[in-house]
Structures are given as structure tokens and as C-alpha cells.
Design an enzyme around this catalytic site. Structure first.
Site, PDB file in Angstrom:
ATOM      1  N   HIS A   5       0.819  -1.218   0.000  1.00 10.68           N
ATOM      2  CA  HIS A   5       0.000   0.000   0.000  1.00 10.68           C
ATOM      3  C   HIS A   5       0.852   1.266   0.000  1.00 10.68           C
ATOM      4  CE1 HIS A   5       0.424  -0.055   4.526  1.00 10.68           C
ATOM      5  NE2 HIS A   5       0.435   1.253   4.323  1.00 10.68           N
ATOM      6  N   ASP A   7      -0.356  -7.399   1.249  1.00 11.11           N
ATOM      7  CA  ASP A   7       0.213  -6.063   1.455  1.00 11.11           C
ATOM      8  C   ASP A   7       1.726  -6.137   1.661  1.00 11.11           C
ATOM      9  OD1 ASP A   7       0.310  -3.329   1.732  1.00 11.11           O
ATOM     10  OD2 ASP A   7      -0.309  -3.348   3.849  1.00 11.11           O
ATOM     11  N   SER A  63       4.381   2.511   8.120  1.00 12.40           N
ATOM     12  CA  SER A  63       3.916   1.462   7.210  1.00 12.40           C
ATOM     13  C   SER A  63       5.070   0.935   6.372  1.00 12.40           C
ATOM     14  CB  SER A  63       2.840   2.016   6.273  1.00 12.40           C
ATOM     15  OG  SER A  63       1.625   2.183   6.950  1.00 12.40           O
TER      16      SER A  63
END
Length: 810
Positions: free
Chosen positions: A622, A665, A760
Site C-alpha cells: 500500500h 500487502d 507502514s
């Protein structure tokens, strides 16, 4: 001073078909007993020693200990209930289970516990006594019935169970109230259930605990040694209302088992407290308010919170009124709240007799620390070591020095105030050969720690080592040194640490031995009298000595210096702060050398990543949603500060992007040129394919992400988080079934510590034996550092085959 043991390779002795007698014993490595009544014998194996214990006629043998290198057997009348356990090197203690048990099976014919009062509270008469009652059963008439002291027994196979003659002249005998052993039934919530039921309530067959098929899970028996996760038997390792198991049905992950409750009262759980001791499982005070000031909901109520932590499901946890309790093994007492917006919280319980440990106040504005470029190591015998290593040579977690579970001991901070016995950190309070600790494995009392001796320059600031590329597999050099525990050492040292010459392995003088000879171990290199390690002793190479009064001793063989930087081994020791990237602490500069800052082509940090080889970075898919073009991204390596980059930082363009084909992901970035591996830039190690991190494993996250007003913004931060087994994480009150098998959870359920936006794609690494392994890629969460909402990470092990394939073919 107590002596200690090194790990023994029990498989050397437990031959197929000969191990059954040992099933009747509890074994503890590195333990001995202060014994008054004992015999010292020679035995060629553990089984032979056990046979001598069984055959003993002069006293009741309750335990024996076996010295492997000396082939010495000591049989004893005492066990841990009547004597003190101490540590001893190269010894395994075996205690008969029947004499440790305080419960009965069936009618208690074989009960050998120490209960000596009847159900009406009358003290038992000694079986050998004739007053006040002349006995029909005595040690002389029934020598095999265990009629010792005044303990309850069942010599006549009475259907009502163990009994005794009483000291009350008006009552000749009375029955004893002995609880049932949890084999055919369960007490409380079945936390100690030890039976063999292996089907669920709906009749599904249980999956074996050591299997990862059809359901991968984190309840790995070796990581939960005190939970008795045998075969596929129903167990309760995580505080459910009753035992359960993973099922062999691919469509049903787990289910509760139908274990009947025992009809006898449960065994005592030990003393109760009005203050906090340990994790508060025996707290019985009246605090009924959470840390945030919310009033607790009554345990018997289902409004506003619906739950299954009820007095009926947890009958032994004293879930009275709305008082804070810890029925399910949480880290502290807690309760459901009467606030419909806050499901549950921990409670603030005053500690028993000691103030809370203060945490170091970290200066958020401090510049990067000039930390020495060193591994965590110790000088001399390690008495001065004050590092934070808490893992043994075999990867076991250390027991806290202030804890008596699972091992009772006297090496406490109070008894050794100058030894630095903080938390569960490796120390050497008794001048042993190196730092050690008690372990959290009930069957291994203690082990040496996974630390090496400092070289002459380690421990002071030194010039950075030369730049080198990643190594191939290490091979021994011609130097007289060893790798690891020295099992492969083939050098020519032939004297012990005290300078005593070694006895030749083929010789039987001055010490006789039969296990470690050139004939029995032809591949162990037992030539002449050279130091060797044929049994994988974690203490390193050793030998039998030429001193008739010293059977064997260790040799002083140094570790071989690594010629390059290995994956997962930082050259700066991480801080490993125990605090709660939000609520963590500023990392030691360059202590997480695989950390990547993923940036836009204009230099703005927006995601993290992990260097896994000189040309490859792993991140979250992502993070790459805004642009499919590699030219949109670049990576920064070796940085500690997010903005004011240091001179040594490496900035490399991205040449290719690879998204995981099933849309997980996770993504790979190929760099336009290989990173230069230095002391500040080192890859993390990849896990084995499909490896599952055990629940409660302490791991680390790092990043420069959003800190929500906490300290340290702009500097690399770290936080220590426990892995939460997916079964627990998917409970209604946590993430309610959202976590997939290709993901893992980690976090403090109380909140306060988490990875946030900007983190992230960054790493979650776990320490395994001697290196950090990349187990997770930061993926998603419900909010940031919220209570009951742990972070979710892509489980890297599920994608190792894909990762290696992409790297190999591109």
C-alpha cells in the site's frame, strides 16, 4: 557457591524403546538437591540410574540425578518438597511424579502426597505408631503401600479414597479430602488439565500442537514449556473458559472441548493478596476502578459489555462483585467497564512491598547518541556486565531475578544488591565463568547467556570497521578458534582454563569413561587429548583432565572473528527499551541497520522498509499505491535522523517494483545499485518459509512515523511489542475476526505503543538465538496505539518462497 549445568543432549541416552520408565519422572536440567539420605553409584546411562532408583530397598527413592560426563548416578530419598533445589553443572535431576503430586487418580490407591489432615480437620496418626490407635496397616505389614509419616494413604483400596488413623482417641480413622488429578476431569477452567481427550465438543479431531497443518498457529510447545501442549490433547494455554484445541477440519480453526468438571474441591492456588504481586492472578482486593477512572462492570452482568469471563466459566478466579481481577493470564488485573465506549481496561493496583520500577526519562531533543560500534559483550567472567541481553545460548527466555516462577531460587536483588539483578537481564552474581540466568522453561533451571567475551577493543569507541560485502557461509579458518559452541572445533588446544593438561580421549586413566570415546563418537574429532565438544555443551569445548581430583573441565578457546557483517546482527547494541514508535523510545543510532526510509523523488519520507539483501528492500504494497513507476521512489539507508541526514547515509534510486501476486500487502523494491554493507547498513535475516512466531514472543518495531505528540519526533524510534496469537487477536473485543492467516498481530492491549502512519512497510523483527529475523511488515491497524486494537503485520514467512523467487529471477 552453587555450581551449574550446561544443556545435555538427552537424546544421546533416550534410546528408542528404552524411554518409558522416564515418563514417570519430572526432569530438570542443571538442578541438584541438598540430600541427606542418598547413594552415589556408577551408571552408564540415565535409564540405568533410574533402574537403580527403582531397585533401592534401604530407603524410598524419590529422585535421582545423573552426571553425564562423569557417568555418576546419585539416588535420593528427598525431592523438591522436602529439600532445596540448587543449580549444578552437567546434571539432570529426575523426580518421581507420584511423590510430587498432591492429587489422586481414581480411588487414590497410588497417592503418595503429603496431606496429613482428614476432611474434618483431624491430624493423622503416624502409620508406625500404636497410639492412640493400634493399626492394622503399618510400614512393617504393608511395605509397598507408602505408609510414611502420617500421610493420607489407601492401603486397602478403599472406594472412598485415601484415609488415615487419627490422633483423636474418639475417632479411629477418617477419610482425607484429596483433590482429583486433572486427567479424567478438570478443575476451575482446566488450566492444569493433563488428560488425553483429543476431540472437540462437536466431535472434531484435534490437530497436534506441534503441527502447523491445517492451521498455522503460535502455540508452539517448545515456546510454552509450562502449558503441557502434548500430542493433540485438549489444553487451555490462553485463559479460555475451558480446554480447547485447533481442529483437523480446515474450515474450523479451533473449538472448545467437553471436559467434565472434577467433583472434588480444586487444589489450593497459593496465597492471595490485597496488593499486586506478579501479574496479579492471586489479587483478591476490592479495587473496582480502571486506570482511566472508569467504574468496573460486575462480572456476572452482561450490560453494557457482553462477555464470557463470568463466575460460572471461571469458578476459581473469585470474580466477585465488580472487583478488578486477572482470570485469564493478562499482564495485570483488569475489568470490563460501565462505559459503553470502553470495553475493558487494566486497573491500577498498589504493588506489594515495592514501588514500581521507574523508567529512564529520555530527552526527545537529544542528538543521536555516539554509541560505540560494538556487539553486546562482557569482560572477564562477566560480573560487571550490565547489558540488556535476556536470552540463553539455546534461545530460551530468562526468568526475572525477582520471580520464583518457574524456578525457586535465592539469587534475588535483595540477596545480591550489587549484582545488577534487574528485570530478567543476564548477569553473573556468583562469579561463574560468564553471565547466565534462570530460564522460563520449567525443565531447564538455568543456562549461560547468548553473549560473547569482548575483545581487547570492544567496550570503547573504535573506528568503524572497513566496508565489506555480505558473507558467504562461514567456514573455519586455520586459526585456533571456534564458531558458536565449538562443536565443530578441530584445533589443537589440550589444556583446560586452569592450565591442566587434558587426558587423552582413548585413555581410561585417571578417569574412566565410556560415552565420549573415539569408538562411540567417531565423527566428533576425539583425537589425542585435544579439547572437543562431542555433546554440544553450550559451555564450549572441554576435556577429561589429568588431575585425578578434577574429572573434567572446559578449555579456553576464543571465538573466531567474523570477516564480515552477518544478517540480523547489528554492530551497535539496540536499546531494547521496555517502554510502551508512539510511546516507544529513541533508538540507539544505527542499532537497527536494516531500517529503510522510503521517500518520494523529492526526498519526503512517507513509509518504512527493510533491507534484506544489498539490492533488495521489502515494504508494504500500500506504500506504492500512488505511483507504479520506480522513478517515483528512492530509499535512504543508514539514517538515524529523518531530516538532517548524516554524511554516511546512502541514497539509492529504485529500479523495479514487484507487488505480491495474490494482492497481499507486501512488495519488493530492487535498487538501482547495491547498497554498500557497513556497520551502519546491514540486512535483516529472512525467516524460514511458513515459520510461525510463537504467541507472546517479544519483538521490535522501528520507524520515524507519526508520534502523536510523544517525544522523539524526527529520530528513529523503537518499541518492544509482544506477538499476539491470531486466535486471541481475532476475539470480539480485539480485532473481531479481521486478521488473516497471512498476517500476525503484535501490541500491548492496553494501548500506548504501536506503529503509526509513516511506519507502514517498516520492520517487525524478533530475536532468535543470536540474530534478528524479519517476521513482519507493518501493514494496518484500527487507529494508532488504541487500547484493544493491536497492530497488524504481514507474516513474512508466508511469502519467503515468492521473495526468494523474485530475487533469484531478477
Amino acid at each position: 557457591m552453587e555450581h551449574k549445568e550446561v544443556v545435555l543432549l538427552l537424546l544421546l541416552f533416550l534410546k528408542s524403546g528404552q524411554g518409558e520408565p522416564l515418563d514417570d519422572y519430572v526432569n530438570t536440567q542443571g538442578a541438584s538437591l541438598f540430600s541427606v539420605t542418598k547413594k552415589q553409584l556408577r551408571a552408564g546411562s540415565i535409564e540405568e540410574c533410574a533402574a537403580k532408583c527403582e531397585e533401592e530397598k534401604e530407603f524410598t527413592c524419590r529422585a535421582f540425578q545423573y552426571h553425564s560426563k562423569e557417568q555418576q548416578c546419585v539416588i535420593m530419598a528427598e525431592n523438591r518438597k522436602s529439600s532445596i533445589i540448587i543449580r549444578m553443572r552437567d546434571v539432570v535431576l529426575f523426580e518421581k511424579k507420584v511423590y510430587l503430586s498432591e492429587c489422586k487418580t481414581g480411588n487414590g490407591k497410588n497417592y503418595r502426597g503429603t496431606m496429613s489432615k482428614t476432611k474434618n480437620g483431624i491430624t493423622c496418626q503416624k502409620w508406625s505408631s500404636t497410639s492412640p490407635h493400634r493399626p492394622r496397616f503399618s510400614p512393617a505389614t504393608h511395605p509397598s503401600e507408602g505408609l510414611e509419616e502420617n500421610y493420607c494413604r489407601n492401603p486397602d483400596n478403599d472406594a472412598q479414597g485415601p484415609w488415615c488413623y487419627t490422633t483423636d482417641p474418639e475417632h479411629r480413622y477418617d477419610y482425607c479430602d484429596i483433590p482429583e488429578c486433572e486427567e479424567a476431569c478438570m478443575h476451575c477452567s482446566g488450566e492444569n488439565y493433563d488428560g488425553k481427550i483429543s476431540k472437540t465438543m462437536s466431535g472434531l479431531e484435534c490437530q497436534a500442537w506441534d503441527s502447523q497443518s491445517p492451521h498455522a498457529h503460535g502455540y508452539i510447545p517448545s515456546k510454552f514449556p509450562n502449558k503441557n501442549l502434548k500430542k493433540n490433547y485438549c489444553r487451555n494455554p490462553d485463559g479460555e473458559p475451558r480446554p480447547w484445541c485447533f481442529t483437523t477440519d480446515p474450515n474450523k480453526r479451533w473449538e472448545l472441548c467437553d471436559i467434565p468438571r472434577c467433583t472434588t474441591p480444586p487444589p489450593s492456588s497459593g496465597p492471595t493478596y490485597q496488593c499486586l504481586k506478579g501479574t496479579g492472578e492471586n489479587y483478591r482486593g476490592n479495587v473496582a476502578v480502571t486506570v482511566s477512572g472508569h467504574t468496573c462492570q460486575r462480572w456476572s452482568a452482561q450490560t453494557p459489555q457482553t462477555h464470557n469471563r463470568t463466575p460460572e466459566n471461571f469458578p476459581c478466579k473469585n470474580l466477585d462483585e465488580n472487583y478488578c481481577r486477572n482470570p485469564d493470564g493478562e499482564k495485570a488485573p483488569w475489568c470490563y467497564t460501565t462505559n459503553s465506549q470502553v470495553r475493558w481496561e487494566y486497573c491500577k493496583i498498589p504493588s506489594c512491598g515495592s514501588s514500581p520500577v521507574s523508567t529512564e526519562q529520555l530527552d526527545p531533543t537529544a542528538p543521536p547518541e555516539l554509541t560505540p560500534v560494538v556487539q553486546d559483550c562482557y569482560h572477564g567472567d562477566g560480573q560487571s556486565y550490565r547489558g540488556t541481553s535476556s536470552t540463553t545460548t539455546t534461545g530460551k527466555k530468562c526468568q526475572s531475578w525477582s520471580s520464583m516462577t518457574p524456578h525457586w531460587h535465592q539469587k534475588t536483588p535483595e540477596n545480591y544488591p550489587d549484582a545488577g539483578l534487574t528485570m530478567n537481564y543476564c548477569r553473573n552474581p556468583d562469579a561463574d565463568k560468564g553471565p547466565w540466568c534462570f530460564t522460563t522453561d520449567p525443565s531447564v533451571r538455568w543456562e549461560y547467556c547468548n553473549l560473547k567475551k569482548c575483545s581487547g577493543t570492544e567496550g570503547s569507541v573504535v573506528a568503524p570497521p572497513p566496508v565489506v560485502q555480505l558473507p558467504n557461509v562461514e567456514t573455519p579458518s586455520e586459526e585456533d578458534c571456534m564458531f558458536g559452541n565449538g562443536k565443530g572445533y578441530r584445533g589443537k588446544r589440550a589444556t583446560t582454563v586452569t592450565g591442566t593438561p587434558c587426558q587423552e580421549w582413548a585413555a581410561q586413566e585417571p578417569h574412566r569413561h565410556s560415552i565420549f570415546t573415539p569408538q562411540t563418537n567417531p565423527r566428533a574429532g576425539l583425537e589425542k587429548n585435544y579439547c572437543r565438544n562431542p555433546d554440544g555443551d553450550e559451555g564450549g569445548p572441554w576435556c577429561y583432565t589429568t588431575n585425578p581430583r578434577k574429572h573434567y573441565d572446559y578449555c579456553d578457546v576464543p571465538q573466531c572473528a567474523s570477516s564480515s557483517f552477518d544478517c540480523g546482527k547489528p554492530q551497535v547494541e539496540p536499546k531494547k527499551c521496555p517502554g510502551r514508535v508512539v510511546g516507544g523510545c529513541v533508538a540507539n543510532a544505527h542499532s537497527w541497520p536494516w531500517q529503510v526510509s522510503l521517500r518520494t523523488r523529492f526526498g519526503t519520507h512517507f513509509c518504512g522498509g527493510t533491507l534484506i539483501s544489498p539490492e533488495w528492500v521489502l515494504t508494504a504494497a500500500h506504500c506504492l499505491e500512488k505511483s507504479p513507476r520506480p522513478s517515483s521512489y528512492k530509499v535512504i539507508l543508514g539514517a538515524h535522523q529523518e531530516v538532517n541526514l548524516e554524511p554516511h547515509v546512502q541514497e539509492i534510486e529504485v529500479s523495479r517494483l514487484f507487488l505480491e501476486p495474490t494482492r497481499a500487502d507486501i512488495a519488493l523494491l530492487k535498487l538501482s545499485s547495491p547498497a554498500v554493507i557497513t556497520d551502519k547498513v546491514i540486512p535483516a535475516c529472512l525467516p524460514s518459509p511458513n515459520y510461525v512466531v510463537a504467541g507472546r514472543t517479544e519483538c521490535f518495531i522501528t520507524g520515524w512515523g507519526e508520534t502523536q505528540g510523544t517525544f522523539g519526533a524526527g529520530l528513529l524510534k523503537e518499541a518492544q511489542l509482544p506477538v499476539i496469537e491470531n486466535k486471541v487477536c481475532n476475539r470480539y473485543e480485539f480485532l473481531n475476526g479481521r486478521v488473516k492467516s497471512t498476517e500476525l498481530c503484535a501490541g500491548h492491549l492496553a494501548g500506548g505503543t504501536d506503529s503509526c502512519q509513516g511506519d507502514s512497510g517498516g520492520p517487525l523483527v524478533c530475536f532468535e538465538k543470536d540474530k534478528y529475523i524479519l517476521q513482519g511488515v507493518t501493514s494496518w491497524g484500527l487507529g494508532c496505539a488504541r487500547p484493544n486494537k493491536p497492530g497488524v503485520y504481514v507474516r513474512v514467512s508466508r511469502f519467503v518462497t515468492w521473495i526468494e523467487g523474485v530475487m533469484r529471477n531478477n
